[in-house]
Write an enzyme that holds these catalytic residues in place. Structure first.
Site: not given
Ligand code: PMP
Length: 424
Positions: A137, A214, A217, A240, A380
């Site tokens: 991401h 990270d 997910q 999430k 993203c």
């Molecule tokens: N890492 C991953 C794998 C994500 O899916 C996301 C959110 N789409 C993020 C980081 C960032 O999280 P946030 O937008 O809640 O800060």
């Protein structure tokens, strides 16, 4: 297996029609819906206990502080990061993105000599390496790319195989004696693939590098045991994992958090402040929690963590594995390509797909007209899309409330896309 009707009854939002069809919510990778207990916890807090935490000598402040700290401990328990006082390895942040920026900024500060000798283990020197992957991401990639620019370190990436999995078996070559930081995802928000993290952790620790995982997910879908995985830091978001927005978490091994210099400055993180000499900062986690905290949201996140544990992460994982199989049937439709592993092993139910000849925004709109919510775009994560030779994709992603009927509805809708748009 989970009791589907009982779970769904806790999500009133799902009980509605969209464009004349029952809502099918398949966008939990973007954000999960909230069970009533989480919504109620926030409301109850404002109705009965609302006060700032860690300051004020009155009863409401004491209650708020207790509930806030208990939530930290509940969240720690969910991810296998229990420690003596419950949550001392968990830092409250504004989200996973904020947690990653906190780390990258703090490493940059250490590079500039902040935090003294103890913080030198985080310092990066020209030619040192930061390793990440092409599956990340942007909130992992960009803070560490920026850190590399600031410190003249070299940014390297793990490649992906044809299913989009991080090639963890190349860890011995990718991670070298010059590697100081490895930041990778546990589960991709595009492919749904679970990273084989063990060889990466083993190699990183062999060369003295720090591992940042990270877990955005993985936490909502799989049992996660941070102490067992042996990572140094981890980041994730409350929203999430069925909790409120505006809150995230940074896990750090205690001795690392103790040595890490702060990255943002203000109230509630300082023991002694002067105008004519440097401040003395508090111990972690307070050192990293400058400013008034989102107390109601943190309490909601604690309730969400307990709610997940009460259902049981193993049961959630096996329920969602069945739904994942339902979604993967998409790959059998003509002109539909799954971007990620095509079998349900070592993956979650986040399934991105390309429909030949139809732009994802058209697909998304067509699907939405049937009451089905999916996400379209690059999610993203542009490098992983480049890996598959596309700029954007369609993504259906599961939560514990999804059913096989949801996957049937999606399949039926997707099967009508190409003829509707007259794609060849
Ligand atoms: N890492 C991953 C794998 C994500 O899916 C996301 C959110 N789409 C993020 C980081 C960032 O999280 P946030 O937008 O809640 O800060």
């Amino acid at each position: 297996m989970v009791d589907e009707a009982q779970i769904r009854s806790q999500f009133p939002i799902l009980d509605q029609e969209v464009h004349g069809h029952p809502l099918v919510y398949l966008d939990s990778a973007a954000t999960a819906q909230k069970p009533l207990c989480v919504v109620d916890a926030e409301r109850d807090f404002y109705l009965h206990d609302n006060a700032g935490v860690h300051r004020g000598a009155h009863e409401l402040a004491a209650r708020s502080t207790l509930a806030f700290e208990e939530s930290r401990a509940k969240v720690a328990k969910l991810v296998g990061a229990e420690s003596q006082d419950g949550g001392e390895e968990i830092v409250i942040t504004a989200g996973a993105t904020a947690a990653l920026n906190l780390l990258a900024t703090a490493f940059g500060n250490a590079t500039q000599g902040r935090g003294g000798k103890a913080a030198q283990r985080f310092a990066l020197h020209p030619g040192d390496e930061i390793v990440t992957s092409k599956a990340e991401h942007h909130s992992v990639l960009l803070p560490f790319q920026e850190l590399a620019y600031r410190t003249s370190a070299v940014l390297k990436t793990f490649d992906l195989d044809d299913q989009g999995r991080i090639m963890a078996d190349t860890a011995d070559e990718v991670i070298t004696e010059r590697t100081k930081v490895v930041a990778v995802t546990h589960v991709s928000n595009v492919t749904g693939a679970v990273t084989d993290i063990a060889p990466i952790v083993r190699r990183a620790h062999q060369v003295g590098a720090l591992v940042i995982l990270d877990i955005c997910q993985s936490v909502p879908h799989l049992p996660v045991d941070l102490h067992g995985l042996g990572v140094d830091f981890a980041v994730w978001s409350s929203h999430k994992m069925y909790g409120p927005t505006g809150v995230g978490f940074l896990y750090g091994r205690r001795e690392l958090l103790e040595a890490l210099p702060p990255a943002s400055f203000g109230g509630s993180m300082v023991e002694l402040a002067y105008t004519d000499r440097p401040a003395r900062y508090m111990n972690p986690p307070a050192r990293f929690e400058a400013g008034t905290q989102p107390v109601a949201q943190v309490i909601g996140a604690g309730v969400a963590a307990d709610w997940l544990r009460a259902i049981g992460m193993d049961r959630i994982a096996s329920h969602e594995a069945a739904i994942t199989k339902g979604l993967l049937r998409l790959g059998q439709l003509e002109g539909v390509r799954i971007l990620g592993p095509t079998s349900a092993e070592n993956r979650i139910g986040t399934v991105s797909f390309d429909v030949k000849g139809v732009h994802p925004h058209d697909v998304g709109q067509f699907i939405d007209s049937r009451g089905i919510a999916i996400r379209v775009g690059h999610h993203c994560a542009q490098p992983v899309h480049r890996h598959f030779g596309v700029y954007a994709s369609n993504r259906a992603s599961t939560g514990v409330y999804n059913t096989m009927a949801d996957t049937d509805a999606l399949l039926e809708a997707v099967s009508g896309v190409r003829s509707f748009f007259k794609a060849d």
